[in-house]
Design a protein around this motif. Structure first.
Motif, PDB file in Angstrom:
ATOM      1  N   CYS A  64      23.411  25.536 -22.876  1.00  0.00           N
ATOM      2  CA  CYS A  64      23.383  24.149 -23.342  1.00  0.00           C
ATOM      3  C   CYS A  64      22.931  24.081 -24.804  1.00  0.00           C
ATOM      4  O   CYS A  64      22.039  24.803 -25.217  1.00  0.00           O
ATOM      5  N   GLU A  65      23.552  23.197 -25.575  1.00  0.00           N
ATOM      6  CA  GLU A  65      23.257  23.124 -27.008  1.00  0.00           C
ATOM      7  C   GLU A  65      22.104  22.173 -27.331  1.00  0.00           C
ATOM      8  O   GLU A  65      21.619  22.156 -28.452  1.00  0.00           O
ATOM      9  N   THR A  66      21.696  21.371 -26.355  1.00  0.00           N
ATOM     10  CA  THR A  66      20.620  20.424 -26.654  1.00  0.00           C
ATOM     11  C   THR A  66      19.468  20.504 -25.657  1.00  0.00           C
ATOM     12  O   THR A  66      18.552  19.699 -25.733  1.00  0.00           O
ATOM     13  N   CYS A 121      21.608  19.440 -20.540  1.00  0.00           N
ATOM     14  CA  CYS A 121      21.871  18.025 -20.809  1.00  0.00           C
ATOM     15  C   CYS A 121      23.069  17.506 -20.002  1.00  0.00           C
ATOM     16  O   CYS A 121      23.136  16.330 -19.675  1.00  0.00           O
ATOM     17  N   GLY A 122      24.020  18.384 -19.722  1.00  0.00           N
ATOM     18  CA  GLY A 122      25.186  17.953 -18.943  1.00  0.00           C
ATOM     19  C   GLY A 122      26.247  17.248 -19.778  1.00  0.00           C
ATOM     20  O   GLY A 122      27.304  16.887 -19.249  1.00  0.00           O
ATOM     21  N   ARG A 123      26.015  17.058 -21.093  1.00  0.00           N
ATOM     22  CA  ARG A 123      26.956  16.274 -21.900  1.00  0.00           C
ATOM     23  C   ARG A 123      27.469  17.009 -23.136  1.00  0.00           C
ATOM     24  O   ARG A 123      28.509  16.651 -23.671  1.00  0.00           O
ATOM     25  N   CYS A 124      26.745  18.003 -23.613  1.00  0.00           N
ATOM     26  CA  CYS A 124      27.181  18.673 -24.846  1.00  0.00           C
ATOM     27  C   CYS A 124      28.464  19.476 -24.564  1.00  0.00           C
ATOM     28  O   CYS A 124      28.867  19.643 -23.414  1.00  0.00           O
ATOM     29  N   CYS A 184      27.943  22.341 -22.119  1.00  0.00           N
ATOM     30  CA  CYS A 184      27.771  21.910 -20.727  1.00  0.00           C
ATOM     31  C   CYS A 184      29.117  21.491 -20.131  1.00  0.00           C
ATOM     32  O   CYS A 184      29.423  21.830 -18.981  1.00  0.00           O
TER      33      CYS A 184
HETATM   34 ZN   LIG Z   1      24.186  20.602 -22.689  1.00  0.00          ZN
END
Ligand SMILES: [Zn+2]
Length: 352
Positions: free
Chosen positions: A71-73, A79-82, A85
């Motif tokens: 994950c990048e954040t 985060c599930g959104r980057c 993810c």
């Molecule tokens: Zn992420």
């Protein structure tokens, strides 16, 4: 998409996002915290070994850990959104490499492990971490263990290798000693039953949980695969008062063709219960007595019950290795018939 099977090995091609839905179960909270604290403090090792009883959720924890790393954040959870993810959840992350048992194989092969190690040695596509996942790691042969050892001894930079296993004794000690272990403990029976009841209201959860050796995700799997009906079918096949009605060869034929692995699990659970009852006195375990299980036939004494338990466990291990299931059930059920009749014959060797 087919319903995710929570407990099975990672052999089937299911999307990580699908299997990850079990990562949030309450009994994984402690190991999740352990992983994210190690990551935040920059002390995550290059290899971790997630282990615990099959069906306890170690597979979901391993995937959650992989997503967290990529994950990048992320801070303490993915985060599930980057972009990473999204790629990961769709099963397309170029820096995530999973190895499991190929179709029709019984073990993870050495070539699969060599390919994984070669891939992990290359540069990251997204310029961040790379993650390799080996599951079930306890189903590697000795050559595959050795191939993995080289990478564990000289790990590539920014790479996390995650091994998932339920049987540490089936991994090379040298492999185990080079990984940081993360143990997934099973919840107590009370916690597991409460959690299962939240998933679905059923009156046979305690029987299914016992059959799953206490692993809630395995119990959920058993329920989804119709094991409640299987329990009734098995109980009817072993009539406690009329052991002579037990036809081992006919049963072996039927059972070998219909959910043999589940039947062996049921038999192990049932014989274990007989052994416990015989060992502790008939009423001592009544508080935990699962009423969906039949009582022992009159001819079964403690010695015979122990002998049967050994036989069932051996049969389960042979069945995992894909030996002739019909012969296996014939041998086992002839043993049951002898035990029910009040005597155990010298056990024959099963031809491999
Ligand atoms: Zn992420």
């Amino acid at each position: 998409m087919a319903r995710a099977s929570p407990a099975q090995d990672a052999a089937e091609a299911r999307l990580p996002g699908d299997r990850l839905r079990w990562a949030g179960v309450p009994w994984l909270e402690a190991p999740r915290r352990q992983v994210s604290a190690a990551r935040c403090e920059g002390r995550l090792p290059h290899a971790i070994l997630v282990h615990g009883p099959l069906g306890g959720g170690q597979s979901a924890l391993a995937l959650w850990t992989a997503q967290l790393l990529l994950c990048e954040t992320a801070l303490d959870q993915p985060c599930g959104r980057c972009a990473s993810c999204v790629l990961f959840l769709a099963g397309n992350h170029p820096d995530f490499h999973g190895v499991s048992i190929e179709e029709k194989a019984s073990y993870i092969k050495v070539d699969q492990v060599r390919d994984l190690c070669a891939t992990l040695a290359m540069t990251s596509y997204r310029g961040r971490a790379k993650v390799g996942l080996v599951e079930p790691a306890d189903r590697m042969n000795i050559n595959a263990n050795n191939a993995l050892l080289k990478t564990l001894e000289e790990p590539p930079e920014d790479t996390l290798l995650i091994l998932v296993a339920s049987r540490l004794d089936r991994l090379a000690r040298t492999v185990v000693s080079r990984c940081q272990r993360i143990r997934v403990s099973q919840p107590t029976t009370r916690e597991a039953l409460a959690w299962l009841e939240e998933q679905e209201a059923r009156d046979d959860w305690s029987g299914l949980l016992a059959m799953a050796a206490g692993a809630p995700l395995q119990a959920l799997d058993l329920a989804a695969s119709g094991a409640g009906e299987l329990t009734r079918d098995m109980a009817a096949a072993i009539p406690p008062r009329r052991p002579t009605a037990f036809d081992p060869l006919a049963l072996a034929d039927t059972w070998s063709k219909d959910r043999p692995a589940d039947r062996l699990a049921w038999l192990e659970n049932w014989v274990s219960a007989q052994v416990r009852e015989a060992a502790t006195g008939s009423d001592a375990v009544n508080n935990n007595r699962d009423n969906s299980l039949p009582s022992a036939p009159a001819g079964l004494n403690i010695r015979a019950a122990f002998e049967l338990l050994d036989r069932v466990r051996e049969a389960r291990s042979l069945q995992e290795r894909s030996l002739n299931t019909l012969l296996l059930f014939e041998d086992l059920l002839v043993g049951f018939a002898e035990a029910f009749a009040g005597g155990i014959a010298v056990r024959p060797e099963i031809e491999g």
